[in-house]
Every structure is written in structure tokens, then in C-alpha cells.
Write a protein that holds these residues in place. Sequence first.
Motif, mmCIF file in Angstrom:
data_model
loop_
_atom_site.group_PDB
_atom_site.id
_atom_site.type_symbol
_atom_site.label_atom_id
_atom_site.label_comp_id
_atom_site.label_asym_id
_atom_site.label_seq_id
_atom_site.Cartn_x
_atom_site.Cartn_y
_atom_site.Cartn_z
ATOM 1 N N TRP A 84 70.994 -44.892 -52.505
ATOM 2 C CA TRP A 84 71.186 -43.505 -52.881
ATOM 3 C C TRP A 84 70.258 -42.981 -53.970
ATOM 4 C CZ3 TRP A 84 73.901 -39.769 -50.535
ATOM 5 C CH2 TRP A 84 74.142 -38.585 -51.238
ATOM 6 N N ALA A 85 70.221 -43.615 -55.140
ATOM 7 C CA ALA A 85 69.683 -42.950 -56.328
ATOM 8 C C ALA A 85 68.184 -43.175 -56.551
ATOM 9 C CB ALA A 85 70.459 -43.396 -57.569
ATOM 10 N N TYR A 86 67.734 -44.409 -56.505
ATOM 11 C CA TYR A 86 66.370 -44.753 -56.887
ATOM 12 C C TYR A 86 66.067 -46.113 -56.284
ATOM 13 C CZ TYR A 86 67.853 -48.551 -59.911
ATOM 14 O OH TYR A 86 68.368 -49.741 -60.364
ATOM 15 N N PRO A 93 73.334 -32.271 -44.414
ATOM 16 C CA PRO A 93 72.407 -32.034 -45.533
ATOM 17 C C PRO A 93 72.934 -32.668 -46.816
ATOM 18 C CG PRO A 93 73.674 -30.052 -45.050
ATOM 19 C CD PRO A 93 73.998 -31.033 -43.961
ATOM 20 N N ILE A 94 72.028 -33.115 -47.669
ATOM 21 C CA ILE A 94 72.411 -33.677 -48.971
ATOM 22 C C ILE A 94 72.025 -32.652 -50.030
ATOM 23 C CG2 ILE A 94 72.200 -35.612 -50.565
ATOM 24 C CD1 ILE A 94 71.298 -37.352 -48.251
ATOM 25 N N GLU A 95 73.019 -31.900 -50.462
ATOM 26 C CA GLU A 95 72.804 -30.814 -51.424
ATOM 27 C C GLU A 95 73.968 -30.779 -52.399
ATOM 28 O OE1 GLU A 95 70.446 -28.473 -51.914
ATOM 29 O OE2 GLU A 95 69.109 -28.929 -50.236
ATOM 30 N N ASP A 96 73.712 -31.034 -53.659
ATOM 31 C CA ASP A 96 74.729 -30.861 -54.691
ATOM 32 C C ASP A 96 74.029 -30.707 -56.036
ATOM 33 O OD1 ASP A 96 73.972 -33.450 -55.482
ATOM 34 O OD2 ASP A 96 75.704 -34.405 -54.556
ATOM 35 N N LYS A 134 68.791 -32.144 -54.388
ATOM 36 C CA LYS A 134 68.339 -30.935 -53.708
ATOM 37 C C LYS A 134 67.378 -31.310 -52.584
ATOM 38 C CE LYS A 134 70.589 -28.227 -56.459
ATOM 39 N NZ LYS A 134 71.819 -27.582 -55.977
ATOM 40 N N GLY A 135 67.721 -30.900 -51.378
ATOM 41 C CA GLY A 135 66.816 -31.064 -50.249
ATOM 42 C C GLY A 135 66.482 -32.493 -49.901
ATOM 43 N N ALA A 136 67.410 -33.434 -50.138
ATOM 44 C CA ALA A 136 67.145 -34.835 -49.817
ATOM 45 C C ALA A 136 67.496 -35.119 -48.360
ATOM 46 C CB ALA A 136 67.942 -35.754 -50.738
ATOM 47 N N LYS A 137 67.003 -36.246 -47.871
ATOM 48 C CA LYS A 137 67.296 -36.646 -46.497
ATOM 49 C C LYS A 137 67.616 -38.131 -46.459
ATOM 50 C CE LYS A 137 62.281 -37.048 -45.757
ATOM 51 N NZ LYS A 137 61.117 -36.521 -45.046
ATOM 52 N N LEU A 138 68.489 -38.506 -45.557
ATOM 53 C CA LEU A 138 68.846 -39.909 -45.355
ATOM 54 C C LEU A 138 67.977 -40.450 -44.232
ATOM 55 C CD1 LEU A 138 70.490 -42.441 -45.761
ATOM 56 C CD2 LEU A 138 72.348 -41.408 -44.439
ATOM 57 N N ARG A 139 67.063 -41.318 -44.596
ATOM 58 C CA ARG A 139 66.066 -41.807 -43.665
ATOM 59 C C ARG A 139 66.649 -42.895 -42.760
ATOM 60 N NH1 ARG A 139 60.586 -43.238 -46.762
ATOM 61 N NH2 ARG A 139 61.652 -45.244 -46.959
ATOM 62 N N VAL A 185 58.572 -33.922 -67.814
ATOM 63 C CA VAL A 185 57.118 -33.827 -67.799
ATOM 64 C C VAL A 185 56.606 -33.398 -66.425
ATOM 65 C CG1 VAL A 185 54.958 -35.119 -68.114
ATOM 66 C CG2 VAL A 185 56.934 -35.580 -69.598
ATOM 67 N N ALA A 186 57.205 -33.954 -65.378
ATOM 68 C CA ALA A 186 56.740 -33.632 -64.029
ATOM 69 C C ALA A 186 57.840 -33.932 -63.020
ATOM 70 C CB ALA A 186 55.486 -34.437 -63.681
ATOM 71 N N THR A 187 57.810 -33.214 -61.902
ATOM 72 C CA THR A 187 58.660 -33.488 -60.748
ATOM 73 C C THR A 187 57.790 -34.123 -59.673
ATOM 74 O OG1 THR A 187 60.126 -31.630 -61.231
ATOM 75 C CG2 THR A 187 60.162 -32.498 -58.988
ATOM 76 N N VAL A 188 58.198 -35.288 -59.199
ATOM 77 C CA VAL A 188 57.431 -36.006 -58.180
ATOM 78 C C VAL A 188 58.198 -35.909 -56.865
ATOM 79 C CG1 VAL A 188 56.410 -38.208 -57.514
ATOM 80 C CG2 VAL A 188 56.561 -37.579 -59.936
ATOM 81 N N PRO A 189 57.644 -35.274 -55.841
ATOM 82 C CA PRO A 189 58.351 -35.149 -54.561
ATOM 83 C C PRO A 189 58.726 -36.511 -53.988
ATOM 84 C CG PRO A 189 56.420 -33.713 -54.610
ATOM 85 C CD PRO A 189 56.336 -34.590 -55.819
ATOM 86 N N GLY A 190 59.874 -36.552 -53.341
ATOM 87 C CA GLY A 190 60.379 -37.814 -52.817
ATOM 88 C C GLY A 190 59.420 -38.536 -51.901
ATOM 89 N N ASP A 191 58.710 -37.805 -51.063
ATOM 90 C CA ASP A 191 57.770 -38.435 -50.133
ATOM 91 C C ASP A 191 56.607 -39.105 -50.855
ATOM 92 O OD1 ASP A 191 59.231 -37.770 -47.896
ATOM 93 O OD2 ASP A 191 58.201 -35.866 -47.588
ATOM 94 N N GLU A 192 56.342 -38.684 -52.098
ATOM 95 C CA GLU A 192 55.298 -39.324 -52.894
ATOM 96 C C GLU A 192 55.844 -40.460 -53.745
ATOM 97 O OE1 GLU A 192 53.168 -36.498 -55.250
ATOM 98 O OE2 GLU A 192 52.941 -35.068 -53.600
#
Length: 402
Positions: free
Chosen positions: A143-145, A338-341, A345-350, A380-387
Motif C-alpha cells: 500500500w504505502a511505499y 478508484p483509490i481516492e482519500d 490521490k489518483g493512485a492505482k492498484l497494479r 521539496v518536490a512531488t515525485v509521480p508514482g510512475d517515476e
Amino acid sequence: MRARLIAVGLFALVAAAPALAQVSDGVVKIGVLTDMSGPYADNVGAGAVLAAQMAVEDFGGTVNGAPIQIVSADHQNKTDIGSTIARRWYDTEQVDTITEVVSSGVALSVQQISREKNRIFLATGPGTPDLTGKACSPVGLHWAYDNYAYANVVAGAVVRRGQKDWFFLTADYSFGHALEEQAARVVKSNGGTVKGSTRHPLGSADFSSFLLQAQGSGAKVLGLANAGTDMINATKQASEFGLTQGGMNIAALLVNLPDINALGLDKAQGLLLADSFYWDMNDETRAWSKRFMERFGGRAPGSLQAGVYGAVMHYLKGVKAAGTDEAKAVMSEMRKLPIEDFYTKGAKLREDGRVVRDMYLLQVKKPEESKKPWDFYNVVATVPGDEAFRPLAEGGCPSVAK
């Protein structure tokens, strides 16, 4: 005609409450298996149990007419103890899903047992990316990281700032090994060098010999591939030994909010870290965290505690949509929903079980920048999940390969 009416009536009764009949034992039971007394207790522990309870309450206490129950236990970061509890829960106590399990070694065992028993495993606390790699499961969710994402975000940022010579101080079990491996990969791919590494037992109190090895390596960065009290003690002792005063920088690869509270801003200031959640990020995170803090002695939630809430809530939505607590049916619905809370935000279960979410590069504030309790980070920065997360094709999940 009378027989036909009776048959129609019986059908109507069955159709009126199909979901409850599909819930095993008439109860949806969720087990929070966590560290209640060891080095990770502040990061998960009682706070993780509270987060699960809050999710159940917010869901309404029942799903498809069946009551929802929370049980909890301390695995003591020991694989044999965690495995014994998981088997007992599944075999004799009718637990439907297990969540948290911060220890990577315990988590890998629980994932295998959950697969054998056809139960969903909601892994929120462990870091090993093997959970969605070679040890992936059709009923496992991370789930988290994971260590891949943390290494990408933190080690990449530090090396790109010119700090390229590293020495690793690593917790000597699967979590630490994986974290060092991923960080070393990022360091080297960005033009850095690994000068060496050393490993310490879980729960070490004295890091002097390990720190002397780091000091003698000539490295400019001490990469801490550990967590909880191990990370806290290593950081404090590095300062006491003069490593930081001598020009060595510390890159803590896994930090949770309670760790910064234990260290204090005076010692932690300037530290770069990665996380998937910060309680003071926006109005939604603050609103949920305020409720948590009111019930947890004023202590703010870390990402691993907030993650339990999100995972349990998504699981319950899956049970509701499936009309049953049968694992594969619920997992199918969880992939669609959808995973939204407030947390996500805007996550997906692969397909491999990885929840792909944005990660954040954070920096610890200076003491004078902090304006209220638990006001510790600048984003400092937001790193998109796909990256941030490992690409699906590189994970080696057998079910995906097929």
C-alpha cells in the motif's frame, strides 16, 4: 399455485440478503499484526490499530449487513511468531485479512501464508519490494511505499546535489538488505560510488564500531539503510562521534514522522527524506490527523499509521462491491475501485499488487521554522508514482510474467 408462491417467497428472502450469506461466519474480521513493543512501535504499533478502528467506524461498523471487527497482535519482529499468529488467525479465529506487518521478513512469510489460505494481505508497513516482485501474490497488496521508491527519491536527490561517495550502515535482515541494494543502484546510476558497507543487528544500542568503519572509508555520505530506533540511535551517535562535524552527511533512507520527534529538530534539521504522506500537507490531511491526534495523546500520525486507514477502507469498499469476503472476488473489485482519500490521490492498484502513488521529497525544518507541534517538514518536490516506483516489467512477479 401454493407451492409456487412458497418457492417465490423463499427466493425473495434469499435475494434480499445475499451479501450477508456470502460473508464467512457472518463477520468481517481484520487483523492488525504489528510491532507493539520493538524498534518500530512508535511508527506503527497502537497508532496502526487506532487507524484501523477509525476506518471501520467511518465505514459505518458493518459491511453488507455483517459487523466488522478488529483484532491485533505483536509479532515482535520475529518471523516464527508472526507466522504462528497468522496461521492461528486464519485457521481458528476466522480472520479475513491481515494488515500492517512492518517487518519485511515477517511480511514475506505472512504473504505466503495468506496466499495458501486464500486471504488478502494488506501490507502497509514493510519495505521490501519483493512483495510485488518475486514473492508477489494474487491476494497481496503493497500500500504505502517500498524501498525502491524511497531509494529513488532520496538517494537520487542527494547524489544529484553533488554528494556522490557513499558508505552504507544497514540493518542485517531482508528489509535493510533490500534498502541498501536499491539505494546503491540509484547512487551508481547517477554517477556516484559506494565506498563500502557494514551491517548491524536489529535493535542495536551501540553503533560505535560500525560508525568507525564508515568514518575510515573516506565516504562523504553515510546512508542509513535501517529504520525506527536503529535509525535514531545511529544518527545520534554519528553526531556524538563527530562524523557530521567532520564533513560526512547523513542520508536516512527510511524516516517516519515519530522518528523526527524522537531526534528533535536540532539534530534532524536539513535531513532529506521521502514519504507518501505528511499530516500537515493540506486541509484534508489536517482534518483527518486532528481526529487521530485527539485520540492518540496529541501525537500526529505518520505515513504508516495513516496507510493502515487507507488500506482497510479500500478493502471494506472491495468487500461491499463484491458482496462477499472471498479473497479473489474482493481483490478483483479493489483493482477496479478508484483509490481516492485524504492520503491518496489518483493512485492505482497494479497487477502485481503495488499501489502506485505519488511520493514526496521532504526536508526537515530548522527549529526556528517550526511554528507548532509536529510542524517538521517542508515539501521539496512531488515525485509521480510512475517515476518513484519500480516499473511493472522489471519486478519479476511470476503472475505478471505469465
